[in-house]
Design a protein around this motif. Structure first.
Motif, PDB file in Angstrom:
ATOM      1  N   LEU A 207      47.306  84.046 109.787  1.00 25.74           N
ATOM      2  CA  LEU A 207      46.310  84.571 110.718  1.00 25.74           C
ATOM      3  C   LEU A 207      44.946  84.518 110.047  1.00 25.74           C
ATOM      4  O   LEU A 207      44.818  84.744 108.844  1.00 25.74           O
ATOM      5  N   HIS A 208      43.934  84.214 110.878  1.00 26.96           N
ATOM      6  CA  HIS A 208      42.555  84.192 110.394  1.00 26.96           C
ATOM      7  C   HIS A 208      41.761  85.156 111.258  1.00 26.96           C
ATOM      8  O   HIS A 208      41.697  85.006 112.484  1.00 26.96           O
ATOM      9  N   LEU A 209      41.151  86.136 110.621  1.00 29.51           N
ATOM     10  CA  LEU A 209      40.359  87.141 111.324  1.00 29.51           C
ATOM     11  C   LEU A 209      38.895  86.715 111.346  1.00 29.51           C
ATOM     12  O   LEU A 209      38.251  86.591 110.303  1.00 29.51           O
ATOM     13  N   LEU A 210      38.384  86.471 112.557  1.00 28.32           N
ATOM     14  CA  LEU A 210      36.995  86.064 112.726  1.00 28.32           C
ATOM     15  C   LEU A 210      36.126  87.275 113.031  1.00 28.32           C
ATOM     16  O   LEU A 210      36.407  88.032 113.954  1.00 28.32           O
ATOM     17  N   ASP A 211      35.066  87.419 112.258  1.00 29.87           N
ATOM     18  CA  ASP A 211      34.110  88.500 112.483  1.00 29.87           C
ATOM     19  C   ASP A 211      32.714  87.929 112.317  1.00 29.87           C
ATOM     20  O   ASP A 211      32.376  87.421 111.237  1.00 29.87           O
ATOM     21  N   ASN A 212      31.913  87.988 113.388  1.00 26.44           N
ATOM     22  CA  ASN A 212      30.554  87.442 113.357  1.00 26.44           C
ATOM     23  C   ASN A 212      30.516  85.994 112.877  1.00 26.44           C
ATOM     24  O   ASN A 212      29.639  85.595 112.103  1.00 26.44           O
ATOM     25  N   GLY A 213      31.487  85.216 113.359  1.00 29.12           N
ATOM     26  CA  GLY A 213      31.472  83.788 113.098  1.00 29.12           C
ATOM     27  C   GLY A 213      32.007  83.342 111.762  1.00 29.12           C
ATOM     28  O   GLY A 213      31.982  82.148 111.448  1.00 29.12           O
ATOM     29  N   SER A 214      32.520  84.263 110.948  1.00 31.08           N
ATOM     30  CA  SER A 214      33.074  83.920 109.644  1.00 31.08           C
ATOM     31  C   SER A 214      34.452  84.551 109.487  1.00 31.08           C
ATOM     32  O   SER A 214      34.767  85.547 110.144  1.00 31.08           O
ATOM     33  N   PHE A 215      35.247  83.986 108.609  1.00 33.26           N
ATOM     34  CA  PHE A 215      36.560  84.555 108.352  1.00 33.26           C
ATOM     35  C   PHE A 215      36.419  85.768 107.430  1.00 33.26           C
ATOM     36  O   PHE A 215      35.975  85.645 106.283  1.00 33.26           O
TER      37      PHE A 215
END
Length: 237
Positions: A207-215
Motif C-alpha cells: 500500500l502507498h499512502l498519498l498525502d498532498n501529492g507525495s507518498f
C-alpha cells in the motif's frame, strides 16, 4: 521479483497546479498494490498520468522497461495497461453485452472475445443474466461490474481500478471484493485506488499512502493491519 510497472520521480497536475510530486514506485508481476489516503491528494491523478490522460511534467513511467510517458492513451492500452475510471462511464443506450464488447476492440482482444466474455460472466454471474438489458437500467452495483468487465475484455498486463467500491451497498462491495480477490489469485497485476484502507489491506501486497501529492508511507497490508493507529491521522480513523 522483476518490476512490471516502474515510476521514477513522476510529477503531474492540471495547468499550473501540480498535484503529484516526485513519486516513485515499482509494481511486480502478479502483485496487487493499493493507493490510499485522503480525497483530493493525488490518487486519481496518478492513475490518469499512468494511463496517459495526463502528461507528466517530470519523471518516467515504464512497463517492463518500455517508456510510456510519451505515448498516447490508446498506445498505452495497446502496451498493456487498462484503466477502469471512477464512476460508471457506460453507454446507457447500449446493452450490457454491447458495453462489454466495446472493451475488446484491439485485434488480440477481438480474437479472444468469446473466451474473455466467459471469464467476465464467471466473475460476475449476474451479468450473464443481464447481457441483453440496457446499461442505463442497471443498478449501481451492476453498472460497476460492467465497467470492470469491460476493462477485463481488453486484456492487458495491468488493471488499474479507481475506487471500484465507491457509493455501493455493503453487500455489493463484498461481491466486488470477491471478484478482486479472484483476479489477484489468478495472477493478475492490479493497481487500485481505495478509500477503505483496512478492507484493501487484506488483499494488497503493498500500500502507498498519498498525502498532498507525495507518498507519506508505503508498506504491506499486514503492516497496516498490525498498527493502524500510526496512520489514523491520514486515514481519518
Amino acid at each position: 521479483m522483476s518490476a512490471l510497472l516502474t515510476l521514477e520521480r513522476v510529477s503531474a497536475g492540471y495547468g499550473h497546479q501540480q498535484v503529484i510530486r516526485d513519486l516513485s514506485l515499482a509494481l511486480g508481476e502478479g502483485q496487487l498494490a493499493a493507493l490510499i489516503g485522503p480525497n483530493g491528494h493525488g490518487k486519481t491523478t496518478l492513475l490518469r498520468t499512468i494511463s496517459g490522460l495526463l502528461h507528466p511534467s517530470g519523471g518516467t513511467i515504464a512497463l517492463e522497461g518500455r517508456r510510456l510517458d510519451r505515448l498516447r492513451p490508446d498506445q498505452i492500452v495497446e502496451a498493456g495497461i487498462i484503466h477502469v475510471p471512477q464512476g460508471d462511464l457506460l453507454f446507457p443506450e447500449m446493452t450490457v453485452l454491447e458495453n462489454l464488447r466495446m472493451g475488446a476492440y484491439l485485434p488480440e482482444a477481438a480474437r479472444e472475445e468469446a473466451r474473455r466474455l466467459e471469464e467476465v460472466f464467471a466473475l460476475f454471474p449476474k451479468l450473464r443474466d443481464r447481457q441483453g438489458q440496457l446499461a442505463g437500467t442497471l443498478s449501481g452495483g451492476e453498472r460497476r461490474m460492467v465497467g470492470i468487465g469491460r476493462g477485463l475484455m481488453a486484456g492487458g498486463r495491468l488493471l488499474m481500478l479507481d475506487e471500484p467500491s465507491l457509493g455501493l451497498a455493503p453487500i455489493v462491495i463484498d461481491q466486488i471484493y470477491e471478484a478482486i480477490a479472484t483476479l489477484r489469485a489468478s495472477g493478475r497485476s492490479v493497481l487500485i485506488v481505495e478509500e477503505n484502507a483496512m478492507r484493501i489491506a487484506e488483499l494488497a501486497d503493498v500500500l502507498h499512502l498519498l498525502d498532498n501529492g507525495s507518498f507519506a508511507w508505503s508498506g504491506s497490508g499486514a503492516e497496516l493491519l498490525s498498527r493502524p493507529e500510526s496512520l489514523a491521522a491520514y486515514l481519518g480513523a
